[in-house]
Design a protein around this motif. Sequence first.
Motif: not given
Length: 135
Positions: A92-98, A102-109
């Motif tokens: 959503a962050y990148f979509e707002k900027q058009k 590549f990463y729709p989300f990032i998970e950090v464990v």
Amino acid sequence: MKKIIALLIFTFLFENAVAQTSDYQLSSHILDISKGIPASGVTIQLEKMNEKTNTWYIVEQKVTDSNGRITDFLKKSDANFGIYKLTYFTKAYFEKQKITSFYPFIEVVFEISDYGHYHVPITLSAYGYSTYRGN
């Protein structure tokens, strides 16, 4: 005399304001390195692993401020030992900027194993990211 009374009132109010702030054990920060600015408005979800069942449960979800930060995950007064996962919802962050990402989300464990402060920042671009334990 009026200055002394004003100083005492100010000191009393200041000490009460400071005493009401909570101390938190976990924070995060996102820096958009493609622009050199903080990534504001990004939703980050915190989950904790139930180590007996190997399942995750949501602890809380927050949105980064104008500085790309969330400073108030996990009250320090609680026993927070365990394995956690931060999910950064970047699409959503990148979509707002058009911008296509590549990463729709990032998970950090990561694992919290003591009472110290844990800061988990990421540097982000549309086609890459990096993370580390900050301070």
